[in-house]
Design an enzyme around this catalytic site. Structure first.
Site, PDB file in Angstrom:
ATOM      1  N   CYS A  17       0.852  -1.196   0.000  1.00  0.00           N
ATOM      2  CA  CYS A  17       0.000   0.000   0.000  1.00  0.00           C
ATOM      3  C   CYS A  17       0.890   1.248   0.000  1.00  0.00           C
ATOM      4  CB  CYS A  17      -0.892  -0.011   1.235  1.00  0.00           C
ATOM      5  SG  CYS A  17      -1.873   1.505   1.354  1.00  0.00           S
TER       6      CYS A  17
ATOM      7  N   GLU B 279       3.286  -5.969   8.552  1.00  0.00           N
ATOM      8  CA  GLU B 279       3.609  -4.566   8.283  1.00  0.00           C
ATOM      9  C   GLU B 279       4.746  -4.099   9.194  1.00  0.00           C
ATOM     10  OE1 GLU B 279       0.397  -1.733   8.849  1.00  0.00           O
ATOM     11  OE2 GLU B 279       1.788  -0.057   8.696  1.00  0.00           O
TER      12      GLU B 279
ATOM     13  N   THR C 246      -0.116   1.293  10.473  1.00  0.00           N
ATOM     14  CA  THR C 246      -1.215   2.066   9.867  1.00  0.00           C
ATOM     15  C   THR C 246      -2.603   1.663  10.361  1.00  0.00           C
ATOM     16  OG1 THR C 246      -1.271   0.481   8.057  1.00  0.00           O
ATOM     17  CG2 THR C 246       0.038   2.489   7.709  1.00  0.00           C
TER      18      THR C 246
ATOM     19  N   SER D 197      -6.540 -10.151  10.751  1.00  0.00           N
ATOM     20  CA  SER D 197      -6.656  -8.802  10.188  1.00  0.00           C
ATOM     21  C   SER D 197      -6.621  -7.779  11.325  1.00  0.00           C
ATOM     22  CB  SER D 197      -7.972  -8.681   9.404  1.00  0.00           C
ATOM     23  OG  SER D 197      -8.236  -7.329   9.119  1.00  0.00           O
TER      24      SER D 197
HETATM   25  C1  2E7 Z   1      -2.267  -3.600   4.334  1.00  0.00           C
HETATM   26  C2  2E7 Z   1      -2.027  -2.806   5.418  1.00  0.00           C
HETATM   27  O1  2E7 Z   1      -5.083  -7.096   5.102  1.00  0.00           O
HETATM   28  P1  2E7 Z   1      -5.612  -6.407   6.305  1.00  0.00           P
HETATM   29  O2  2E7 Z   1      -6.607  -7.105   7.120  1.00  0.00           O
HETATM   30  O3  2E7 Z   1      -4.341  -5.950   7.120  1.00  0.00           O
HETATM   31  P2  2E7 Z   1      -4.104  -5.618   8.658  1.00  0.00           P
HETATM   32  O4  2E7 Z   1      -2.865  -4.800   8.643  1.00  0.00           O
HETATM   33  O5  2E7 Z   1      -5.264  -4.884   9.168  1.00  0.00           O
HETATM   34  O6  2E7 Z   1      -3.869  -6.909   9.359  1.00  0.00           O
HETATM   35  O7  2E7 Z   1      -6.305  -5.045   5.883  1.00  0.00           O
HETATM   36  C3  2E7 Z   1      -5.897  -4.243   4.828  1.00  0.00           C
HETATM   37  C4  2E7 Z   1      -4.520  -3.735   5.016  1.00  0.00           C
HETATM   38  C5  2E7 Z   1      -4.218  -2.926   6.074  1.00  0.00           C
HETATM   39  N1  2E7 Z   1      -2.982  -2.494   6.272  1.00  0.00           N
HETATM   40  C6  2E7 Z   1      -3.539  -4.079   4.141  1.00  0.00           C
HETATM   41 CL1  2E7 Z   1      -0.476  -2.242   5.723  1.00  0.00          CL
HETATM   42 FE1  F3S Z   2      -3.398   0.964   3.013  1.00  0.00          FE
HETATM   43 FE2  F3S Z   2      -4.775   1.650   5.124  1.00  0.00          FE
HETATM   44 FE3  F3S Z   2      -5.800   0.018   3.412  1.00  0.00          FE
HETATM   45  S1  F3S Z   2      -2.571   1.306   5.007  1.00  0.00           S
HETATM   46  S2  F3S Z   2      -4.077  -1.094   2.619  1.00  0.00           S
HETATM   47  S3  F3S Z   2      -5.270   2.129   3.010  1.00  0.00           S
HETATM   48  S4  F3S Z   2      -6.064  -0.056   5.595  1.00  0.00           S
END
Ligand code: 2E7
Ligand code: F3S
Length: 440
Positions: free
Chosen positions: A228, A258, A296, A354
């Protein structure tokens, strides 16, 4: 409340014959005259039966003319629903069509029959009219749309070249997204050593460390980076802060992909903290120049407590303007807070790994509303919603809207649903696909 009466009638699932003891949950009933009735609550029953250890199939069940010797199916008799709290005829009619077939031969297994009877009963007892309030924004963010788009575009391109498309780690943390892309040919791997030299590999939306990039170069891999752009920005901040000699404090969760990627930008100069207590325990000389970054997808309220602790401990603290929590995380948390305030229970569609989805569950609970994370409708449990007149519903940034629609439809099989949406902000962000991948 009485257990519902279950009656048996001849039926045959259109799928291949079931093994004895297996259970068929009807998503649709077809009469001998080919009249069709949908059974929207089917995923709810299937999920409960599967958790109870039954082998469950879902699909169309074809009713045979009365008197035909065949397998048995179990249906909830309409009469049995009297007194379950169902208010209207329509709800009564739909629930009565939730149908279970047990066993391939003339004699269903007692285990399956009893299992079906208990599960149908548990769901029948929670029938009632409900309000469902959708949080908006919810579901896919721009970074996830882009990451899925990258894999889809590569699958399309390489359908003709025959090259396999490898993806390092889950492209996003959602079991359905990964399963769907896998079914379309994507090959998900844990690490690059599982990818043949020279192959096409996609880096997931969560980003990778420079060490992973270096290995990909050494191996001659054709990398397409679905990180991202908002994570890429945090990586450049990490490099900039470390290059000027700062100790970088990263606020985030240990072990998250991340965080692993960001830590890798300046491993010797970065320390990870999760809580204000971690800040108090930091073993750093007071003279050191300190800057901070954040993951993030953190909770806004928890992160601001950690940043306050950092500011108190390090008066010269530098950092991003507020934090690195992204727009999508922020918007989904604000929307959920507004919805949780009106709801008896909150359901968050998202996978257990997630981060942003788990934060939504925790946030609702901190705001005093019970909340549950579900991968899809089959994860809902009758006891969660038995006394809920209003259900708040949202989805994490990696959970497709289709799954939310399926939850609403399934709840509609338990009685009339009044659906409203509470919008706290309009989201318009989109991210272009990376260079080398065609924008559609
Ligand atoms: C990338 C980033 O894939 P996700 O569930 O990821 P998280 O980080 O919440 O486990 O959600 C989308 C996403 C969010 N942050 C993808 Cl860096
Ligand atoms: Fe990027 Fe935030 Fe989605 S870091 S992948 S916009 S949850």
């Amino acid at each position: 409340m009485n257990d519902p009466v279950v009656y048996m009638a001849p039926a045959v699932p259109s799928a291949a014959a079931l093994a004895r003891g297996e259970v068929m949950v009807a998503t649709e009933l077809r009469t001998p005259e080919d009249d069709s009735t949908l059974c929207p609550a089917a995923p709810l029953l299937a999920g409960t039966l599967a958790r109870a250890g039954h082998t469950v199939h879902m699909g169309t069940v074809r009713l045979l003319p009365a008197g035909t010797p065949s397998i048995f199916h179990l249906a909830l008799a309409p009469a049995a629903l009297a007194g379950t709290g169902a208010r209207d005829e329509d709800a009564l009619r739909r629930c009565s069509e939730v149908t279970l077939a047990a066993g391939a031969n003339a004699v269903p297994s007692l285990h399956a029959v009893n299992g079906a009877r208990a599960v149908v009963g548990a769901w029948a007892r929670v029938m009632r009219p409900r309000r469902v309030v959708l949080a908006s924004p919810r579901s896919l963010c721009a970074g996830v749309e882009r990451a899925i788009g990258v894999v889809e575009a590569l699958l399309e391109r390489h359908a003709s070249t025959g090259r396999r498309v490898f993806v390092r780690k889950q492209i996003v943390h959602n079991a359905h997204v990964v399963r769907d892309l896998e079914a379309r040919g994507a090959v998900f791997v844990g690490e690059l050593d599982e990818v043949p030299d020279g192959a096409v590999v996609v880096f997931s939306a969560h980003g990778v460390s420079p060490q992973v990039r270096a290995e990909a170069r050494r191996r001659g891999l054709k990398v397409v980076d679905a990180t991202c752009p908002l994570v890429t920005k945090v990586h450049s901040e990490a490099r900039r802060f470390a290059a000027r000699g700062d100790t970088v404090i990263l606020v985030g969760h240990a072990g998250h992909e991340e965080v692993e990627g960001t830590l890798g930008e300046a491993p010797g100069a970065t320390v990870l903290v999760e809580t204000p207590q971690d800040v108090a325990r930091l073993d750093l000389p007071e003279s050191v120049q300190v800057s901070y970054l954040t993951q993030t997808t953190l909770a806004l309220d928890e992160t601001s407590a950690v940043i306050t602790a950092l500011e108190e401990r390090f008066p010269g603290l530098q950092g991003p303007r507020s934090d690195d929590i992204c727009y999508a995380t922020t918007n989904r948390q604000h929307a959920l807070q507004a919805v949780a305030a009106q709801a008896d229970v909150v359901l968050v569609v998202g996978s257990a790994n997630s981060s942003n989805s788990v934060r939504l569950v925790e946030l609702a609970e901190r705001n005093g509303t019970r909340a549950h994370l579900i991968d899809d409708a089959s994860g809902i449990r009758p006891e969660w919603i038995s006394d809920a007149a209003t259900i708040g519903l949202t989805a994490g940034a990696s959970a497709p809207q289709r799954l939310v629609d399926e939850v609403v439809a399934a709840l509609g099989g338990l009685g009339p649903v009044t659906l409203t949406e509470h919008t706290t902000t309009a989201e318009t962000a989109t991210f272009a696909l990376p260079a080398g991948v065609k924008n559609r």
